[in-house]
Design a protein around this motif. Structure first.
Motif, PDB file in Angstrom:
ATOM      1  N   LEU A   1      10.916  17.334 -12.252  1.00  0.00           N
ATOM      2  CA  LEU A   1      11.532  16.147 -11.747  1.00  0.00           C
ATOM      3  C   LEU A   1      12.135  16.396 -10.232  1.00  0.00           C
ATOM      4  CD1 LEU A   1      11.844  12.914 -12.294  1.00  0.00           C
ATOM      5  CD2 LEU A   1      13.905  13.777 -13.470  1.00  0.00           C
ATOM      6  N   PRO A   2      12.850  17.358 -10.398  1.00  0.00           N
ATOM      7  CA  PRO A   2      13.710  17.539  -8.996  1.00  0.00           C
ATOM      8  C   PRO A   2      13.036  17.992  -7.788  1.00  0.00           C
ATOM      9  CG  PRO A   2      14.224  19.281 -10.649  1.00  0.00           C
ATOM     10  CD  PRO A   2      13.350  18.185 -11.441  1.00  0.00           C
ATOM     11  N   ARG A   3      11.742  18.513  -8.269  1.00  0.00           N
ATOM     12  CA  ARG A   3      10.823  18.796  -7.113  1.00  0.00           C
ATOM     13  C   ARG A   3      10.383  17.655  -6.582  1.00  0.00           C
ATOM     14  NH1 ARG A   3       6.424  23.894  -7.013  1.00  0.00           N
ATOM     15  NH2 ARG A   3       6.087  23.626  -4.987  1.00  0.00           N
ATOM     16  N   ALA A   4       9.929  16.941  -7.356  1.00  0.00           N
ATOM     17  CA  ALA A   4       9.161  15.373  -6.853  1.00  0.00           C
ATOM     18  C   ALA A   4      10.213  14.385  -6.438  1.00  0.00           C
ATOM     19  CB  ALA A   4       8.495  14.392  -8.007  1.00  0.00           C
ATOM     20  N   VAL A   5      11.409  14.475  -6.884  1.00  0.00           N
ATOM     21  CA  VAL A   5      12.663  13.570  -6.117  1.00  0.00           C
ATOM     22  C   VAL A   5      12.964  14.168  -4.749  1.00  0.00           C
ATOM     23  CG1 VAL A   5      15.038  13.030  -6.404  1.00  0.00           C
ATOM     24  CG2 VAL A   5      13.563  12.930  -8.432  1.00  0.00           C
ATOM     25  N   LEU A   6      13.083  15.566  -4.637  1.00  0.00           N
ATOM     26  CA  LEU A   6      13.467  16.242  -3.346  1.00  0.00           C
ATOM     27  C   LEU A   6      12.367  15.764  -2.233  1.00  0.00           C
ATOM     28  CD1 LEU A   6      14.889  19.560  -4.364  1.00  0.00           C
ATOM     29  CD2 LEU A   6      15.982  17.634  -2.941  1.00  0.00           C
TER      30      LEU A   6
ATOM     31  N   LEU B   1       1.497   9.167  -5.945  1.00  0.00           N
ATOM     32  CA  LEU B   1       1.849  10.506  -5.767  1.00  0.00           C
ATOM     33  C   LEU B   1       2.876  11.287  -6.142  1.00  0.00           C
ATOM     34  CD1 LEU B   1       1.206  10.511  -1.779  1.00  0.00           C
ATOM     35  CD2 LEU B   1      -0.175  11.706  -3.335  1.00  0.00           C
ATOM     36  N   PHE B   2       3.992  10.434  -6.581  1.00  0.00           N
ATOM     37  CA  PHE B   2       5.204  10.941  -7.139  1.00  0.00           C
ATOM     38  C   PHE B   2       4.814  11.048  -9.015  1.00  0.00           C
ATOM     39  CE2 PHE B   2       8.972  10.137  -9.898  1.00  0.00           C
ATOM     40  CZ  PHE B   2      10.005  10.970  -9.213  1.00  0.00           C
ATOM     41  N   THR B   3       3.860  10.317  -9.237  1.00  0.00           N
ATOM     42  CA  THR B   3       3.483  10.580 -10.681  1.00  0.00           C
ATOM     43  C   THR B   3       2.273  11.872 -10.839  1.00  0.00           C
ATOM     44  OG1 THR B   3       3.430   8.138 -10.803  1.00  0.00           O
ATOM     45  CG2 THR B   3       2.378   9.293 -12.879  1.00  0.00           C
ATOM     46  N   VAL B   4       1.557  12.029  -9.746  1.00  0.00           N
ATOM     47  CA  VAL B   4       0.821  13.026  -9.721  1.00  0.00           C
ATOM     48  C   VAL B   4       1.701  14.294  -9.631  1.00  0.00           C
ATOM     49  CG1 VAL B   4      -1.042  14.301  -8.484  1.00  0.00           C
ATOM     50  CG2 VAL B   4      -1.291  11.854  -8.777  1.00  0.00           C
ATOM     51  N   SER B   5       2.648  14.175  -8.820  1.00  0.00           N
ATOM     52  CA  SER B   5       3.563  15.419  -8.701  1.00  0.00           C
ATOM     53  C   SER B   5       4.221  15.836  -9.716  1.00  0.00           C
ATOM     54  CB  SER B   5       4.692  15.085  -7.467  1.00  0.00           C
ATOM     55  OG  SER B   5       5.496  16.024  -7.263  1.00  0.00           O
ATOM     56  N   LEU B   6       4.492  14.841 -10.520  1.00  0.00           N
ATOM     57  CA  LEU B   6       5.171  15.332 -11.974  1.00  0.00           C
ATOM     58  C   LEU B   6       4.242  15.766 -12.984  1.00  0.00           C
ATOM     59  CD1 LEU B   6       7.472  12.122 -12.806  1.00  0.00           C
ATOM     60  CD2 LEU B   6       8.005  14.615 -12.344  1.00  0.00           C
TER      61      LEU B   6
ATOM     62  N   LEU C   1       8.710   5.326   3.928  1.00  0.00           N
ATOM     63  CA  LEU C   1       7.764   5.490   2.839  1.00  0.00           C
ATOM     64  C   LEU C   1       6.523   6.597   3.234  1.00  0.00           C
ATOM     65  CD1 LEU C   1       7.522   1.775   1.774  1.00  0.00           C
ATOM     66  CD2 LEU C   1       8.627   3.529   0.415  1.00  0.00           C
ATOM     67  N   GLY C   2       5.971   6.224   4.422  1.00  0.00           N
ATOM     68  CA  GLY C   2       5.038   7.206   4.900  1.00  0.00           C
ATOM     69  C   GLY C   2       5.427   8.774   4.790  1.00  0.00           C
ATOM     70  N   GLY C   3       6.436   8.941   5.091  1.00  0.00           N
ATOM     71  CA  GLY C   3       7.077  10.296   5.290  1.00  0.00           C
ATOM     72  C   GLY C   3       7.211  11.010   3.737  1.00  0.00           C
ATOM     73  N   ALA C   4       7.714   9.859   2.837  1.00  0.00           N
ATOM     74  CA  ALA C   4       7.938  10.309   1.502  1.00  0.00           C
ATOM     75  C   ALA C   4       6.666  10.784   0.941  1.00  0.00           C
ATOM     76  CB  ALA C   4       8.525   9.196   0.563  1.00  0.00           C
ATOM     77  N   GLY C   5       5.352   9.945   1.330  1.00  0.00           N
ATOM     78  CA  GLY C   5       4.201  10.040   0.831  1.00  0.00           C
ATOM     79  C   GLY C   5       3.634  11.531   1.433  1.00  0.00           C
ATOM     80  N   MET C   6       3.831  11.612   2.602  1.00  0.00           N
ATOM     81  CA  MET C   6       3.191  12.866   3.245  1.00  0.00           C
ATOM     82  C   MET C   6       3.838  14.178   2.693  1.00  0.00           C
ATOM     83  SD  MET C   6       2.915  14.105   7.204  1.00  0.00           S
ATOM     84  CE  MET C   6       2.612  15.672   7.748  1.00  0.00           C
TER      85      MET C   6
ATOM     86  N   ILE D   1       0.539  -1.119   0.052  1.00  0.00           N
ATOM     87  CA  ILE D   1      -0.111  -0.019  -0.026  1.00  0.00           C
ATOM     88  C   ILE D   1       0.899   1.210  -0.096  1.00  0.00           C
ATOM     89  CG2 ILE D   1      -1.783   1.125   1.361  1.00  0.00           C
ATOM     90  CD1 ILE D   1      -2.816  -1.309   2.391  1.00  0.00           C
ATOM     91  N   LEU D   2       1.950   1.131   0.780  1.00  0.00           N
ATOM     92  CA  LEU D   2       2.834   2.357   1.070  1.00  0.00           C
ATOM     93  C   LEU D   2       3.528   2.702  -0.492  1.00  0.00           C
ATOM     94  CD1 LEU D   2       4.188   2.239   4.655  1.00  0.00           C
ATOM     95  CD2 LEU D   2       2.601   3.901   3.774  1.00  0.00           C
ATOM     96  N   TRP D   3       4.085   1.612  -0.991  1.00  0.00           N
ATOM     97  CA  TRP D   3       4.813   1.762  -2.274  1.00  0.00           C
ATOM     98  C   TRP D   3       3.700   2.112  -3.183  1.00  0.00           C
ATOM     99  CZ3 TRP D   3       9.402   2.552  -3.251  1.00  0.00           C
ATOM    100  CH2 TRP D   3      10.687   1.873  -2.522  1.00  0.00           C
ATOM    101  N   ALA D   4       2.552   1.691  -3.372  1.00  0.00           N
ATOM    102  CA  ALA D   4       1.535   2.231  -4.457  1.00  0.00           C
ATOM    103  C   ALA D   4       1.240   3.697  -4.233  1.00  0.00           C
ATOM    104  CB  ALA D   4       0.601   1.426  -4.090  1.00  0.00           C
ATOM    105  N   THR D   5       1.276   3.891  -2.739  1.00  0.00           N
ATOM    106  CA  THR D   5       0.616   5.346  -2.438  1.00  0.00           C
ATOM    107  C   THR D   5       1.926   6.401  -2.950  1.00  0.00           C
ATOM    108  OG1 THR D   5      -0.364   4.686  -0.828  1.00  0.00           O
ATOM    109  CG2 THR D   5       0.081   6.886  -0.870  1.00  0.00           C
ATOM    110  N   VAL D   6       3.184   5.915  -2.724  1.00  0.00           N
ATOM    111  CA  VAL D   6       4.135   6.929  -3.139  1.00  0.00           C
ATOM    112  C   VAL D   6       4.267   6.905  -4.523  1.00  0.00           C
ATOM    113  CG1 VAL D   6       6.750   7.025  -2.934  1.00  0.00           C
ATOM    114  CG2 VAL D   6       5.539   6.507  -0.834  1.00  0.00           C
TER     115      VAL D   6
END
Lengths: 251, 327
Positions: B53-58, B15-20, B279-284, B7-12
């Motif tokens: 990309l840098p924004r999402a990676v950061l 969200l990473f894709t949406v962020s891009l 993973l949770g922190g990355a998602g948040m 669940i956490l991997w899928a969420t991250v």
């Protein structure tokens, strides 16, 4: 086989000799009761013997590398700390820490050791309970099971029976006796002298930083030694139901 | 893999894709991804590769860092109220950054701000180690951390107080709120080595933190080297939090709330909480950074403000739940 050997062992804390000139050796198959008044140094002796406090002299356990010591001696501190609301089984599994490498899972042998410890302490119904929600006495039994799961040749327990009901006090001492019949040994500090007289194969009286007496209960619990170490009088009788020791009054 | 990890991997990932895909540049999802991967050299490729990309990676790096450091700190101190900022690293990193803005170094030289912030973090952690001693108790560490945090905070206020230039003062205030806006790949390359190093150090602690559930005495008797554990917690946290603060400013509440939120899902095991909180922190942070851009895009809402706005009520709810279940 000697499981613990202390030679000319002493501990200084805050510029004061807490223990000095201690010579103690524990062989396989013994239940050694460590008795003595408050502040005699029972806890200090056990912690320093494990190398958890700075010491002088020789301790066979403190001389070992940390991981090896964890496999040779299990330590149950008096403070019954359970920091997180984990379930009982998870907590008891922590006893296998000295055998499990970083990032490794428990093996079948580890799981069997955990099951044996749960069986010995009669905790089968508690497996899934949250350890922090149990009563103090139940937590004590869970923590004893944790140290049993370590399956080390020597178990050192600091007042493991404090706060247990009579049935579980006796059961705990009997499980220690069972360990001794399997060739393991237990060093246990106790305040209940009656319990110590009845269930230990050998008693060590610690008084004023030294060993005042060391031997079977009948030889150690003499009126003079009891008076000198504890300042009390007591009744000691060998009955068909075993040794009975009852403290009487303060002298 | 457990259900929680999935669940956490899928969420991250989601969200990473949406962020891009979010930003003022008008492009469809297909155009954006095509520009990112194929790279036609057009303006959209620059937008995707140099801005989004840098924004999402950061967001992933910093969120993961804060979550991991929070879990490690709570596990080590055996206190659910511990926070990675507790050892004074974020405060002293912020002080370094503020000094670089105030003196004009940050405007003159691109690397000045992150480098000054990292030096601040390094000085902070050295002082904490000096004060708390290499072998001392966890209480000594908390007290040393609070002292350094308070001192760094006081010096930061002093810089603001003496600032002759209102623009510098407002820049400082805004910087301290934390943001991922206008960061480049250079920021990623500055923070990545330290974050990888620190996270590597913290990731080795699972076994020791699990054993610490039984207290320091029992853990040490089971063969856990407490001196090394303590040093790893301090240095690992300093590396990841120092690097995060250096590139994104002070972002609060993630390291506190995320471990607390996920603890129940890993049966309260402090070791398992490490990866879950990463993973949770990355998602948040990813989610908060998306909120920043979606809610009022024209006002440059700061990331740290959003994490605190989301985090504080979440924390209150957790306290309420904790009280009810008596944990």
């Amino acid at each position: 086989m000697t499981l613990l050997c202390l030679k000319d062992f002493s501990v200084r804390r805050g510029g004061k000799d807490v223990l000095r000139g201690i010579n103690l050796s524990i062989d396989a198959g013994e239940v050694v009761g460590l008795i003595g008044p408050n502040g005699a140094g029972k806890t200090t002796l056990m912690r320093a013997a494990l190398g958890l406090l700075p010491w002088d002299g020789f301790s066979s356990l403190a001389a070992m590398p940390a991981r090896e010591r964890g496999r040779n001696a299990a330590w149950m501190p008096q403070a019954r700390e359970i920091a997180w609301p984990v379930c009982v089984e998870t907590l008891i599994r922590l006893g296998r820490t000295p055998y499990v490498g970083a990032g490794r899972k428990l093996t079948d042998a580890d799981h069997r050791a955990v099951d044996r410890a749960i069986g010995r302490m009669d905790l089968e119904d508690y497996r899934r309970r949250i350890a922090t929600q149990l009563s103090g006495g139940e937590q004590a039994r869970v923590l004893i099971a944790r140290s049993l799961a370590q399956e080390a040749p020597l178990l050192m327990a600091d007042e493991p029976t404090a706060g247990l009901d009579p049935a579980h006090q006796i059961a705990t001492m009997q499980s220690f006796a069972a360990l001794a019949t399997e060739g393991k040994s237990v060093l246990v500090s106790l305040h209940d002298l009656g319990m110590a007289a009845r269930h230990c194969t050998r008693l060590v009286i610690l008084s004023k930083g030294g060993i005042a007496a060391d031997g079977p209960a009948r030889e150690v619990l003499t009126p003079d030694l009891i008076k000198a170490a504890f300042g009390i009088s007591a009744h000691l009788e060998d009955t068909p139901k075993g040794l009975i020791f009852q403290p009487l009054e303060v002298l | 893999m457990s259900r929680l990890a999935l669940i956490l991997w899928a969420t991250v990932t989601a969200l990473f894709t949406v962020s891009l895909l979010i930003g003022p540049a008008e492009a469809t999802i297909g155009q954006s991804l095509w520009a990112l991967f194929a790279g036609d050299g057009g303006p959209m490729t620059v937008v995707m590769r140099e801005i989004r990309l840098p924004r999402a990676v950061l967001a992933v790096l910093i969120g993961g860092s804060l979550g991991l450091a929070g879990a490690a700190m709570q596990g080590y101190l055996r206190n659910p109220l511990a926070d990675p900022g507790l050892i004074g690293v974020s405060g002293s990193a912020a002080l370094g950054a503020v000094v670089s803005i105030q003196t004009g170094l940050a405007a003159a030289f691109f690397f000045a701000l992150p480098i000054m912030a990292l030096s601040g973090a390094l000085m902070g952690v050295l002082l904490v180690l000096l004060l708390a001693g290499p072998r001392g108790s966890s209480l000594a560490l908390i007290l040393a951390g609070i002292a350094i945090s308070a001192f760094a905070g006081a010096l930061t206020s002093l810089v603001l107080n003496l600032s002759p230039n209102p623009y510098a003062a407002s820049e400082i205030v805004f910087w301290m709120m934390g943001s991922l806006a206008d960061r480049s790949m250079l920021h990623v390359w500055i923070s990545l080595p330290l974050i990888v190093l620190g996270a590597g150090l913290l990731a080795t602690l699972a076994r020791g933190l699990d054993a610490l559930t039984l207290g320091e005495d029992a853990a040490e008797a089971m063969g856990i080297n407490l001196t090394r554990l303590r040093l790893s917690v301090i240095l690992g946290t300093a590396a990841v939090v120092g690097a995060s603060t250096a590139v994104a400013g002070a972002i609060g509440f993630v390291g506190l709330v995320i471990p607390h939120l996920l603890r129940g899902f890993v049966q309260a095991r402090p070791g398992a909480l490490l990866w879950a909180s990463t993973l949770g922190g990355a998602g948040m942070i990813l989610a908060s950074d998306i909120l920043v851009r979606v809610v009022i895009p024209e006002r440059d809402l700061k990331l740290g403000v959003v994490t605190a706005l989301v985090g504080a009520p979440l924390f209150l709810h957790l306290i309420y739940r904790t009280r009810k279940s008596g944990l």
